[in-house]
Write an enzyme that holds these catalytic residues in place. Structure first.
Site, PDB file in Angstrom:
ATOM      1  N   GLY A 181       0.793  -1.219   0.000  1.00  0.00           N
ATOM      2  CA  GLY A 181       0.000   0.000   0.000  1.00  0.00           C
ATOM      3  C   GLY A 181       0.825   1.269   0.000  1.00  0.00           C
ATOM      4  N   CYS A 187     -10.192  -1.126 -30.830  1.00  0.00           N
ATOM      5  CA  CYS A 187     -11.462  -0.640 -31.380  1.00  0.00           C
ATOM      6  C   CYS A 187     -12.510  -0.373 -30.301  1.00  0.00           C
ATOM      7  CB  CYS A 187     -12.013  -1.645 -32.377  1.00  0.00           C
ATOM      8  SG  CYS A 187     -10.903  -1.867 -33.765  1.00  0.00           S
ATOM      9  N   GLU A 195       4.979  -5.796   2.659  1.00  0.00           N
ATOM     10  CA  GLU A 195       4.826  -6.382   1.310  1.00  0.00           C
ATOM     11  C   GLU A 195       4.675  -5.296   0.254  1.00  0.00           C
ATOM     12  OE1 GLU A 195       1.148  -8.524   1.621  1.00  0.00           O
ATOM     13  OE2 GLU A 195       1.871  -9.857   3.175  1.00  0.00           O
ATOM     14  N   PRO A 196       5.642  -4.409   0.102  1.00  0.00           N
ATOM     15  CA  PRO A 196       5.476  -3.343  -0.897  1.00  0.00           C
ATOM     16  C   PRO A 196       5.518  -3.883  -2.323  1.00  0.00           C
ATOM     17  CG  PRO A 196       7.704  -3.311  -0.028  1.00  0.00           C
ATOM     18  CD  PRO A 196       6.958  -4.327   0.772  1.00  0.00           C
TER      19      PRO A 196
HETATM   20  C1  PLP Z   1      -1.133  -6.466  -4.217  1.00  0.00           C
HETATM   21  C2  PLP Z   1      -0.667  -6.835  -2.868  1.00  0.00           C
HETATM   22  C3  PLP Z   1       0.447  -6.212  -2.301  1.00  0.00           C
HETATM   23  C4  PLP Z   1       1.154  -5.047  -2.947  1.00  0.00           C
HETATM   24  O1  PLP Z   1       0.397  -3.910  -2.807  1.00  0.00           O
HETATM   25  P1  PLP Z   1       0.974  -2.456  -3.238  1.00  0.00           P
HETATM   26  O2  PLP Z   1      -0.171  -1.564  -3.006  1.00  0.00           O
HETATM   27  O3  PLP Z   1       1.374  -2.560  -4.655  1.00  0.00           O
HETATM   28  O4  PLP Z   1       2.113  -2.164  -2.334  1.00  0.00           O
HETATM   29  C5  PLP Z   1       0.895  -6.667  -1.088  1.00  0.00           C
HETATM   30  N1  PLP Z   1       0.275  -7.669  -0.440  1.00  0.00           N
HETATM   31  C6  PLP Z   1      -0.817  -8.279  -0.945  1.00  0.00           C
HETATM   32  C7  PLP Z   1      -1.438  -9.381  -0.178  1.00  0.00           C
HETATM   33  C8  PLP Z   1      -1.330  -7.878  -2.171  1.00  0.00           C
HETATM   34  O5  PLP Z   1      -2.419  -8.464  -2.662  1.00  0.00           O
END
Ligand code: PLP
Length: 413
Positions: A236, A345, A274-275
């Site tokens: 996020g 298209c 988890e970026p």
């Molecule tokens: C998509 C996702 C992310 C990455 O999210 P970002 O907004 O791109 O940082 C991390 N963890 C999970 C579980 C996701 O589905």
């Protein structure tokens, strides 16, 4: 000029091209030499390595790259070079891809809903031990398909109330607080490593969203009455777009540190993040060509079925743009707001922007569109035959910098 077909999400970069440029070129030079008629994907490996290094340096825990965001091997290698060692995979193919590139990578299976065969192969063939779940049924699947393994990491995904992130993810995944607490208690008896995860939504502009999510995790922990080994604050983290400069990365890290400090976690508890977007977005831009100018709109050779789906009606991102005039010369200083139409298209293949470009932008010109390393290439389709692209590596800075990510040498300057 070689054409790289993008039927699969991950295609090797055309490395042969590099031999023509003793050092990696910049985008303008490359475009004016190659004059591409297909969308040109420009990877910036150095920028990717820098953003990984910066995130790993600032975040006090393990940084898992969300592979779905951009799974190209050149991207994964650049992030690895920047010091990233953990990967958040959401499918068996992503697990396979990462394991194939990096035998030593730590791969975490972070999709709460998995097929049985994916769980089994991830565990037995690819050495994956950590699995996310948000329901008792998924826990049963994980135990059954790993033959009741006793070395699992079981992470319970917590649902969050709808927040203010640009993409809200609250509707599809996550357990309610009481369910999450019950799952944690169950997991504690089954696995040596358990944890909580959440996702505040993508392109989250408020550091406080992480603090609120952590407070909710604290309530769940109190309800569960068990200790955890992992606290995963998810992805996020935002990047800059025109007219949207987010707070710097440090503000998010501080908010997380404040939120974590209130939880009295056991000293051995690891923090994970988890970026996706934050690491990948600045690492790739796309150069499109103007095919026509009609009624004040620009018809370009890529669109919502290509790398620009986030510029379409449903998300409507305004990406940074820069003109590379076909004659290589100076252009009108006066800027004008343009809308783009894509090459297919479908009348929905339209990107309202507005995109600010010189008023005399015309057929044959190129436009570099930045911040497309995240969810750009990864979402490309072959609809209507527009699946041909070129991929090159370049050396210049991205079109937009996000506060907090500059490498140390540039920060000092
Ligand atoms: C998509 C996702 C992310 C990455 O999210 P970002 O907004 O791109 O940082 C991390 N963890 C999970 C579980 C996701 O589905």
């Amino acid at each position: 000029m070689n054409v790289v077909r993008y039927r699969a999400a991950a295609v090797p970069v055309d490395r042969a091209r590099r031999s023509r440029y003793p050092v990696l070129p910049d985008v303008s030079r490359l475009v004016l030499t190659e004059r591409p008629d297909d969308p040109l994907h420009c990877l910036r490996p150095r920028v990717l390595a820098e953003s990984a290094a910066r995130f790993v340096e600032l975040f006090s825990g393990d940084v898992l790259y969300a592979v779905k965001c951009n799974p190209q091997p050149a991207v994964l290698r650049a992030l690895w070079k920047g010091g990233l060692r953990h990967f958040d995979a959401a499918s068996l193919n992503e697990v396979r891809l990462v394991r194939g590139l990096f035998p030593a990578a730590v791969i975490h299976f972070m999709h709460p809903i998995k097929t049985r065969s994916a769980i089994r192969q991830a565990y037995f063939q690819y050495g994956v031990r950590d699995f996310v779940l948000d329901a008792a049924e998924e826990l049963d699947k994980i135990l059954a398909e790993t033959d009741d393994a006793t070395d699992l990491g079981l992470i319970v995904r917590l649902a969050l109330p709808k927040g203010k992130a640009v993409y809200d993810l609250s509707g599809k995944f996550g357990a309610a607080p009481d369910e999450a607490a019950a799952l944690l208690r169950k997991c504690r008896h089954l696995a040596p490593k358990i944890g909580i995860s959440f996702h505040v939504g993508s392109q989250c502009l408020e550091p406080e969203a992480y603090e609120r999510a952590l407070a909710l995790a604290g309530e769940v922990l109190a309800m569960a009455g068990v200790d955890i080994d992992v606290l995963d604050v998810g992805g996020g983290f935002p990047v800059s777009y025109p007219a949207e400069v987010p707070p710097p990365l440090d503000a998010f890290i501080e908010a997380i540190d404040r939120g974590v400090a209130k939880l009295n976690l056991p000293a051995a508890c690891r923090l994970w993040s988890e970026p996706g977007r934050a690491l990948a977005a600045p690492g790739e831009s796309i150069v499109v060509r103007v095919i026509a100018r009609k009624n004040g709109a620009l018809y370009v050779n890529d669109g919502i079925y290509g790398a620009l789906s986030d510029a379409g009606a449903s998300i409507g991102f305004r990406f940074p743009v820069r003109l590379i005039g076909a004659d290589g010369g100076e252009r009108n200083d006066e800027l004008r707001a343009f809308e783009f139409f894509g090459p297919t298209c479908d009348s929905a293949d339209r990107m309202k922007g507005p995109f600010l470009l010189p008023a005399d932008t015309r057929e044959g010109d190129w436009i570099e569109i930045g911040q497309l390393g995240a969810y750009g290439t990864a979402l490309r389709t072959g609809f209507n035959g527009f699946d041909q692209t070129l991929t090159v590596e370049v050396e210049d800075r991205p079109l937009l910098e996000t506060p907090g990510y500059l490498p140390a040498a540039m920060r000092a300057a």
